[in-house]
Structure formats: C-alpha cells, structure tokens
Design an enzyme around this catalytic site. Structure first.
Site, mmCIF file in Angstrom:
data_model
loop_
_atom_site.group_PDB
_atom_site.id
_atom_site.type_symbol
_atom_site.label_atom_id
_atom_site.label_comp_id
_atom_site.label_asym_id
_atom_site.label_seq_id
_atom_site.Cartn_x
_atom_site.Cartn_y
_atom_site.Cartn_z
ATOM 1 N N ARG A 71 38.461 -9.389 11.309
ATOM 2 C CA ARG A 71 37.680 -8.300 11.902
ATOM 3 C C ARG A 71 38.347 -6.941 11.691
ATOM 4 O O ARG A 71 37.675 -5.905 11.692
ATOM 5 C CB ARG A 71 37.465 -8.552 13.392
ATOM 6 C CG ARG A 71 36.616 -7.473 14.042
ATOM 7 C CD ARG A 71 36.161 -7.823 15.437
ATOM 8 N NE ARG A 71 35.427 -6.709 16.021
ATOM 9 C CZ ARG A 71 34.754 -6.775 17.162
ATOM 10 N NH1 ARG A 71 34.734 -7.911 17.844
ATOM 11 N NH2 ARG A 71 34.121 -5.718 17.629
ATOM 12 N N GLU A 105 30.731 6.047 8.930
ATOM 13 C CA GLU A 105 30.865 4.600 9.121
ATOM 14 C C GLU A 105 30.066 3.826 8.081
ATOM 15 O O GLU A 105 30.478 2.773 7.621
ATOM 16 C CB GLU A 105 30.417 4.207 10.530
ATOM 17 C CG GLU A 105 31.388 4.599 11.635
ATOM 18 C CD GLU A 105 32.643 3.731 11.661
ATOM 19 O OE1 GLU A 105 32.706 2.723 10.932
ATOM 20 O OE2 GLU A 105 33.569 4.075 12.410
ATOM 21 N N GLU A 133 39.466 -9.885 16.851
ATOM 22 C CA GLU A 133 40.269 -9.158 15.875
ATOM 23 C C GLU A 133 41.644 -9.779 15.671
ATOM 24 O O GLU A 133 42.669 -9.102 15.665
ATOM 25 C CB GLU A 133 40.394 -7.680 16.272
ATOM 26 C CG GLU A 133 40.761 -6.788 15.091
ATOM 27 C CD GLU A 133 40.667 -5.309 15.423
ATOM 28 O OE1 GLU A 133 39.613 -4.720 15.132
ATOM 29 O OE2 GLU A 133 41.637 -4.765 15.964
ATOM 30 N N LYS A 145 33.616 -4.455 21.328
ATOM 31 C CA LYS A 145 34.824 -3.666 21.561
ATOM 32 C C LYS A 145 34.508 -2.563 22.567
ATOM 33 O O LYS A 145 33.575 -1.791 22.369
ATOM 34 C CB LYS A 145 35.322 -3.025 20.263
ATOM 35 C CG LYS A 145 36.251 -3.877 19.443
ATOM 36 C CD LYS A 145 36.844 -3.007 18.352
ATOM 37 C CE LYS A 145 37.811 -3.768 17.479
ATOM 38 N NZ LYS A 145 38.389 -2.903 16.440
ATOM 39 N N HIS A 156 40.274 3.785 9.276
ATOM 40 C CA HIS A 156 40.444 4.187 10.663
ATOM 41 C C HIS A 156 41.890 4.500 11.053
ATOM 42 O O HIS A 156 42.116 5.177 12.059
ATOM 43 C CB HIS A 156 39.901 3.104 11.595
ATOM 44 C CG HIS A 156 38.405 3.057 11.656
ATOM 45 N ND1 HIS A 156 37.620 2.903 10.533
ATOM 46 C CD2 HIS A 156 37.538 3.136 12.706
ATOM 47 C CE1 HIS A 156 36.350 2.886 10.890
ATOM 48 N NE2 HIS A 156 36.274 3.031 12.196
ATOM 49 N N ARG A 189 35.191 -8.347 37.583
ATOM 50 C CA ARG A 189 35.781 -9.113 36.466
ATOM 51 C C ARG A 189 34.757 -9.503 35.401
ATOM 52 O O ARG A 189 34.965 -10.443 34.648
ATOM 53 C CB ARG A 189 36.532 -10.349 36.975
ATOM 54 C CG ARG A 189 37.686 -10.006 37.912
ATOM 55 C CD ARG A 189 38.503 -11.236 38.270
ATOM 56 N NE ARG A 189 39.628 -10.880 39.107
ATOM 57 C CZ ARG A 189 39.599 -10.848 40.440
ATOM 58 N NH1 ARG A 189 38.475 -11.165 41.067
ATOM 59 N NH2 ARG A 189 40.670 -10.519 41.120
ATOM 60 N N LYS A 218 28.446 -6.340 10.020
ATOM 61 C CA LYS A 218 29.363 -6.370 11.164
ATOM 62 C C LYS A 218 29.202 -7.653 11.962
ATOM 63 O O LYS A 218 30.197 -8.243 12.402
ATOM 64 C CB LYS A 218 29.140 -5.157 12.067
ATOM 65 C CG LYS A 218 30.121 -5.128 13.236
ATOM 66 C CD LYS A 218 30.268 -3.780 13.884
ATOM 67 C CE LYS A 218 31.419 -3.804 14.877
ATOM 68 N NZ LYS A 218 31.647 -2.495 15.523
ATOM 69 N N HIS A 230 42.008 7.821 13.272
ATOM 70 C CA HIS A 230 42.335 7.951 14.691
ATOM 71 C C HIS A 230 43.449 8.976 14.899
ATOM 72 O O HIS A 230 43.425 9.750 15.862
ATOM 73 C CB HIS A 230 42.738 6.593 15.266
ATOM 74 C CG HIS A 230 41.590 5.667 15.455
ATOM 75 N ND1 HIS A 230 41.747 4.304 15.623
ATOM 76 C CD2 HIS A 230 40.251 5.887 15.504
ATOM 77 C CE1 HIS A 230 40.564 3.740 15.768
ATOM 78 N NE2 HIS A 230 39.643 4.679 15.703
ATOM 79 N N ASN A 275 38.071 -1.784 10.287
ATOM 80 C CA ASN A 275 38.838 -0.566 10.540
ATOM 81 C C ASN A 275 39.238 0.148 9.248
ATOM 82 O O ASN A 275 40.145 1.002 9.270
ATOM 83 C CB ASN A 275 40.095 -0.893 11.351
ATOM 84 C CG ASN A 275 39.774 -1.248 12.783
ATOM 85 O OD1 ASN A 275 38.954 -0.608 13.422
ATOM 86 N ND2 ASN A 275 40.411 -2.291 13.284
ATOM 87 N N HIS A 311 34.605 11.406 15.068
ATOM 88 C CA HIS A 311 35.077 10.117 14.576
ATOM 89 C C HIS A 311 34.615 9.823 13.153
ATOM 90 O O HIS A 311 35.416 9.481 12.282
ATOM 91 C CB HIS A 311 34.604 8.996 15.514
ATOM 92 C CG HIS A 311 35.009 7.639 15.069
ATOM 93 N ND1 HIS A 311 36.319 7.196 15.056
ATOM 94 C CD2 HIS A 311 34.281 6.601 14.574
ATOM 95 C CE1 HIS A 311 36.380 5.963 14.603
ATOM 96 N NE2 HIS A 311 35.151 5.580 14.295
#
Length: 341
Positions: free
Chosen positions: A222, A180, A218, A138, A229, A116, A208, A233, A226, A245
């Site tokens: 945040r 990016e 997010e 992330k 993106h 965990r 960032k 994606h 993206n 990517h």
C-alpha cells in the site's frame, strides 16, 4: 452511476461515482443509525452540507470544523468529541464526513475514536478526496512535527463521489486532484486523460481499492500509493502549507524520478517522461518554491511514517514503482540540492 467496491472480506464497501450520487446516501448509512453527525466546513455547497433532506427519518446534526491544515489538529478532534457527547451519539449511530480530504481525514479519525469506533460515511466534494483521501480508511491529524502523525485505519461503510460538487470547485483545488491523478498514471501506465472524467475518477478508485484490499494497513504494497509523497509532505510543512497537497505531490513525483535516476534505477529519459506527464499532460508545477533548505527538508523526510530504516522512498525502477527502504542520505542530498536550484 458507477459503483466501485473496495473488497475487504467482511468490511467491503461501495464507492458511488456520478452526478447526483448524493441521492444514494441512504443506502450507505447503517440501518442501526438514528443520529447522524455531519462533519463539514462552512464553504461546502449547501446541497451537500444539509443532508437531512436525504435522511428524513434521522436526527441530523451539522458540526463545522475550521479550514486549512491548521484545523487538522488534535484540538479539532477534541471539539468534535465534545459535540458528539452533546448530540448523544452512540455506537449504533453514524458520522458523515462532507468535504475534501482534510474533512474526511478528520471525520474518519473522530469516528474511529468515539466510543472506540462508530461507522463513518464519506461524501467527498473535491477531486483529491474522490481519487484518494476518502478511499481506503486512512484517517488522521497533524502535529507541528509532521503531517498525519496521529491517526487510525478506519474504513468507511460507504463513499459518495458526486461529480456535481466539482462544478464549483476552485481551479487550484482541481489541480490538487490532478496531482494525485498523475501518481496513478505512473503506478499503472493507464492513459487516464483519454477517459471521461467519471470514468477517470472511477479508474483511480479501482486502482486504490485493489491496492488497499491487498494491504489494508500499509504493511508493504500500500505504501506504493505514497509515490511522490515523501518530499511532498516535507514541502507542505516547510512552506507552512502554502503549497497545497496535490501541488506538492506533483513536485514530489518529479523529485522521486530525479532520485531514482541518481540511484541508477531509471535513466534520464524516464525522468523526462515524469516531467512531461506532470507539466505537460496535467499542467502542474514541477519545481519547488525558491529559497528552501535541503537540510531542513531531509530532516522532515526522516520523520516520514514510512521511514523505518534510514530514509524510505517510493521509487520507479526496472520493475516499476516500488518501496525502497534504507536509502543513504548522500544521494538524497545531492539530488535534492540540484532539484532546489
């Protein structure tokens, strides 16, 4: 060395940028750790894979995962969990992800899941990882239905961005990082290309870090990270990841500008500026491969994690780049069909 702090109250951590910064790794590993599980890939340069030389007082185990997006899967996570069990990894120990964005995504999710949650340190070996994937917590893996649909927010205890790793990086991997970087150009307007590479990388990390500190999970701001993106994606999935990517993000940035113009948020001159930056300054492709289907791409965009109310995009506008929820499908389809011609 440049040191950038990601400020998260009691969980702040440092990102160390510079040639030879791998030597700083011992300072980032928690003092409680005795065992180290290094998650990496076969193609990573040996001086970064074999980190036992930097951690002589630790029991270091290297666990390799496969290459490519196909290996970014729940099956890989299961294999890592079983390796951790065989190593005897405890909550006091640490995972070190050594590689590009795919590796740090997988290593971070494995660390978040094992017992965990145990500490993770990232050693990023690609430009894309340095300016984006390794920073901000992330983590996740793909499903056949979509990219990064299974994962967790799990912040590292530190990140190493050793610029020596970029010396052997293939040109395509460098272009992915530039995709990016182009995103940060539009978020801030900074002239990143006027900076030296180490300064440029550190500046992207600073941007960032500031956004992540204001919205770690997010819930709002945040999502600006993206930009480009949503289509990116979908392009990655529909091309079977033939588009990498960063390449897809570059195309997605230009499409986001086209959609913003279609919605009346920006004018044609601003669209042309996006194209000029992506194609001219960053030397990246601005159009998708031929033969793609608009309906299929729209269906994939509906599965985007940001899509809480109809389609959600990050779009430029009079107040700068912002999250725009509830976008009608009709203008998306019109602008996308033109974009695909």
């Amino acid at each position: 060395m440049r040191r950038v702090t990601v400020p998260l109250v009691d969980r702040s951590y440092d990102v160390i940028v510079g040639n030879g910064s791998i030597a700083e790794l011992p300072d980032l590993v928690p003092t409680s750790a005795r065992r180290v599980a290094v998650v990496t890939q076969a193609g990573i340069p040996v001086q970064f894979r074999e980190i036992g030389a930097y951690l002589p007082d630790h029991d270091v185990h290297v666990v390799e995962i496969g290459d490519g997006e196909a290996a970014k899967s729940l099956a890989t996570i299961e294999n890592l969990m079983r390796s951790f069990a065989q190593i005897g990894l405890t909550r006091n120990d640490v995972v070190v992800g050594v590689g590009g964005g795919m590796v740090t995504d997988v290593a971070g999710f494995a660390a978040a899941s094992w017992h965990r949650g145990i500490p993770v340190v990232h050693v990023s070996t690609t430009l894309l990882g340095m300016v984006d994937a390794a920073i901000g917590g992330k983590t996740g893996v793909n499903l056949p239905e979509g990219k990064n649909l299974v994962g967790a927010f799990w912040q590292p205890t530190g990140v190493v961005c050793d610029l020596d790793a970029l010396a052997t990086l293939p040109p395509r991997e460098m272009r992915c990082g530039l995709g990016e970087m182009a995103k940060y150009h539009f978020l801030t307007g900074d002239d990143l290309l006027a900076m030296a590479l180490d300064e440029r990388i550190a500046r992207c990390i600073e941007i960032k870090a500031e956004v992540v500190a204001s919205d770690e999970r997010e819930g709002g701001r945040r999502a600006l990270l993206n930009y480009g993106h949503t289509l990116a994606h979908a392009l990655e999935i529909t091309t079977g990841h033939d588009l990498a990517h960063g390449e897809a993000v570059a195309i997605g940035l230009v499409y986001a500008a086209e959609l913003g113009c279609e919605l009346g948020r920006i004018d044609r001159a601003r669209v042309d500026e996006h194209t000029a930056v992506v194609a001219g300054e960053y030397d990246l492709t601005t159009r998708p491969p031929s033969g793609l289907d608009a309906a299929e791409l729209i269906g994939l965009m509906h599965r985007d994690k940001k899509a809480l109310d109809r389609l959600t995009f990050v779009l430029d506008g009079p107040n700068g780049v912002e999250v725009v929820p509830g976008v009608d499908e009709a203008p998306v389809r019109r602008s996308l069909e033109r974009f695909l011609r």
